[in-house]
Design an enzyme around this catalytic site. Sequence first.
Site, PDB file in Angstrom:
ATOM      1  N   ARG A   1       4.245  -6.988 -24.546  1.00 29.55           N
ATOM      2  CA  ARG A   1       3.392  -7.323 -25.702  1.00 29.55           C
ATOM      3  C   ARG A   1       2.735  -6.036 -26.182  1.00 29.55           C
ATOM      4  O   ARG A   1       2.302  -5.219 -25.358  1.00 29.55           O
ATOM      5  CB  ARG A   1       2.322  -8.348 -25.316  1.00 29.55           C
ATOM      6  CG  ARG A   1       1.309  -8.659 -26.420  1.00 29.55           C
ATOM      7  CD  ARG A   1       0.351  -9.764 -26.003  1.00 29.55           C
ATOM      8  NE  ARG A   1      -0.535 -10.173 -27.093  1.00 29.55           N
ATOM      9  CZ  ARG A   1      -1.795  -9.775 -27.231  1.00 29.55           C
ATOM     10  NH1 ARG A   1      -2.313  -8.938 -26.338  1.00 29.55           N
ATOM     11  NH2 ARG A   1      -2.529 -10.164 -28.259  1.00 29.55           N
TER      12      ARG A   1
ATOM     13  N   ASP B   1     -16.256  -5.961 -27.582  1.00 25.01           N
ATOM     14  CA  ASP B   1     -15.972  -4.615 -28.096  1.00 25.01           C
ATOM     15  C   ASP B   1     -17.286  -3.903 -28.387  1.00 25.01           C
ATOM     16  O   ASP B   1     -18.104  -4.430 -29.139  1.00 25.01           O
ATOM     17  CB  ASP B   1     -15.140  -4.706 -29.385  1.00 25.01           C
ATOM     18  CG  ASP B   1     -13.723  -5.201 -29.125  1.00 25.01           C
ATOM     19  OD1 ASP B   1     -13.042  -5.568 -30.103  1.00 25.01           O
ATOM     20  OD2 ASP B   1     -13.327  -5.244 -27.945  1.00 25.01           O
TER      21      ASP B   1
HETATM   22  C1  LIG Z   1     -15.254   1.902 -27.447  1.00 29.27           C
HETATM   23  C2  LIG Z   1     -14.205   1.384 -26.822  1.00 29.27           C
HETATM   24  C3  LIG Z   1     -14.051   1.320 -25.348  1.00 29.27           C
HETATM   25  C4  LIG Z   1     -12.795   0.428 -25.195  1.00 29.27           C
HETATM   26  C5  LIG Z   1     -11.983   0.791 -26.420  1.00 29.27           C
HETATM   27  C6  LIG Z   1     -13.040   0.741 -27.503  1.00 29.27           C
HETATM   28  C7  LIG Z   1     -13.362  -0.742 -27.790  1.00 29.27           C
HETATM   29  C8  LIG Z   1     -12.956  -1.683 -26.636  1.00 29.27           C
HETATM   30  C9  LIG Z   1     -13.205  -1.068 -25.251  1.00 29.27           C
HETATM   31  C10 LIG Z   1     -12.422  -1.732 -24.086  1.00 29.27           C
HETATM   32  C11 LIG Z   1     -11.010  -2.155 -24.538  1.00 29.27           C
HETATM   33  C12 LIG Z   1     -13.140  -2.963 -23.484  1.00 29.27           C
HETATM   34  C13 LIG Z   1     -12.448  -3.408 -22.168  1.00 29.27           C
HETATM   35  C14 LIG Z   1     -12.454  -2.254 -21.150  1.00 29.27           C
HETATM   36  C15 LIG Z   1     -11.773  -0.969 -21.680  1.00 29.27           C
HETATM   37  C16 LIG Z   1     -12.008   0.143 -20.639  1.00 29.27           C
HETATM   38  C17 LIG Z   1     -10.244  -1.174 -21.767  1.00 29.27           C
HETATM   39  O1  LIG Z   1      -9.703  -2.095 -21.113  1.00 29.27           O
HETATM   40  O2  LIG Z   1      -9.560  -0.384 -22.455  1.00 29.27           O
HETATM   41  C18 LIG Z   1     -12.447  -0.593 -23.030  1.00 29.27           C
HETATM   42  C19 LIG Z   1     -12.000   0.603 -23.869  1.00 29.27           C
HETATM   43  C20 LIG Z   1     -12.203   1.984 -23.203  1.00 29.27           C
HETATM   44  O3  LIG Z   1     -13.280   2.247 -22.625  1.00 29.27           O
HETATM   45  O4  LIG Z   1     -11.246   2.778 -23.280  1.00 29.27           O
HETATM   46  O1  LIG Z   2      -4.596  -6.527 -27.187  1.00 27.51           O
HETATM   47  C1  LIG Z   2      -5.328  -7.490 -27.529  1.00 27.51           C
HETATM   48  O2  LIG Z   2      -4.899  -8.615 -27.853  1.00 27.51           O
HETATM   49  C2  LIG Z   2      -6.825  -7.270 -27.557  1.00 27.51           C
HETATM   50  C3  LIG Z   2      -7.207  -5.963 -26.887  1.00 27.51           C
HETATM   51  C4  LIG Z   2      -8.699  -5.744 -26.964  1.00 27.51           C
HETATM   52  O3  LIG Z   2      -9.494  -6.684 -26.970  1.00 27.51           O
HETATM   53  C5  LIG Z   2      -9.219  -4.376 -27.058  1.00 27.51           C
HETATM   54  O4  LIG Z   2      -8.401  -3.414 -26.959  1.00 27.51           O
HETATM   55  O5  LIG Z   2     -10.472  -4.264 -27.231  1.00 27.51           O
HETATM   56 FE   LIG Z   3     -11.499  -6.035 -27.377  1.00 22.24          FE
END
Ligand SMILES: C=C1C[C@]23C[C@H]1CC[C@H]2[C@]1(C)CCC[C@@](C)(C(=O)O)[C@H]1[C@@H]3C(=O)O
Ligand SMILES: O=C(O)CCC(=O)C(=O)O
Ligand SMILES: [Fe+2]
Length: 372
Positions: free
Chosen positions: A305, A241
């Site tokens: 989920r 994160d």
């Molecule tokens: C600052 C952030 C970007 C994301 C949401 C928050 C913290 C976690 C990041 C995230 C979940 C990490 C995995 C990729 C991501 C694109 C996602 O799957 O949502 C990321 C989030 C984001 O950029 O929206």
């Molecule tokens: O949904 C989860 O269990 C974790 C999701 C997550 O890691 C995130 O949104 O950064």
């Molecule tokens: Fe995360």
Amino acid sequence: MAPSITSNVSPLKSENEDKKIIDFKSLHEEAIVPKEFIWPSEDLVEGSKEELNVPIIDLEATFNGDDVALASTAEIVREACMKHGFFLVTNHGVDENLINDTYQEFVSLFKLPLSRKLSAMGSPWGYSGAHASRFSTSLPWKEIFTFQYKHYDESETQIVDFFTSILGDDHQHAGLVLQKYCEAMKKLSGVILELLAISLGVDREHYKKFFEDAESMMRCNSYPPCSGLNVGTLGTGPHCDPTSVTLLFQDQVGGLEAFVDNKWLAIRPQPNTYVINIGDTFKALTNGIYKSCLHRVLANKEMDRKTLAFFLCPKKDKTVRAPDNILGRQESRNYPDFTWSQLFEFTQKKHRADPNTLPDFVSWLNSNQSNN
Ligand SMILES: C=C1C[C@]23C[C@H]1CC[C@H]2[C@]1(C)CCC[C@@](C)(C(=O)O)[C@H]1[C@@H]3C(=O)O
Ligand SMILES: O=C(O)CCC(=O)C(=O)O
Ligand SMILES: [Fe+2]
């Protein structure tokens, strides 16, 4: 038969550029997994059958006035955060009814017709289906709804205003519930920050003061069942994160895994328990003493989920810099000063958050600053 991924379909709110639209309901019914959802094999490494040994902290007992209990709990938190950055909290003070009401609001929101959800599409705030308008490969098998929460906004209507502006007046109640939930997260994050400060041996108010004008992010992750499982999908890909501290409430379905000691280990759901994990920004605020742990979410064949993720973030232009007294006498600073707005923009416009976000951000920052 409706195609499952359609482009050139402008949502109710007309968009200029093409937006890929993901219809998870059709994908599941047709057991179709478009190639955009297949992840590289290195991200799909089989999880071990073990669970991560995460300490469970009873917050009520920790702060009951017994300094010995507080000190020993702080030591447990320190050990966990130096190793992997995860710990669980119970007796957290968040009303179970509020959590259930919050879940119900999101259940209703994600059940809205796709056209309605698309009308609330936004980046970073609002609805997104698999981030399909941001990425073209390795799409996560999830829908999300994300919004900002400003800890210093005394108006008590910031979330109601957002929900009614983006979804209409019929979502005023949803906004009220989420406003209360975010206020509960603000309170819980204060307790967690005090515990973290004590565990780090800095003034116990230090991080609470740093985050008193926080501008956090609230997100519901909704992971539809994926009948085409085992072809390489993930609910959320491997990442750390980028934010400061994550307060995650998960339902009882499971799927969250942390990468520790070179193994993917399940973080098993436990009733009425928050999963707390350190993010990149807080890692920098500890000069790297605490870990921002790699984690991912597996997709699920049968069960839907949902998780409530509250991402604590500093006020956007506040300088992120570890306190002087966290550095040992000889120790140097491991990170340049930066702001959350710089790192957030980096993750939104330049570098999709992944296992390497922080080091890549530091390299990018240093190269940009040396060019100026
Ligand atoms: C600052 C952030 C970007 C994301 C949401 C928050 C913290 C976690 C990041 C995230 C979940 C990490 C995995 C990729 C991501 C694109 C996602 O799957 O949502 C990321 C989030 C984001 O950029 O929206
Ligand atoms: O949904 C989860 O269990 C974790 C999701 C997550 O890691 C995130 O949104 O950064
Ligand atoms: Fe995360």
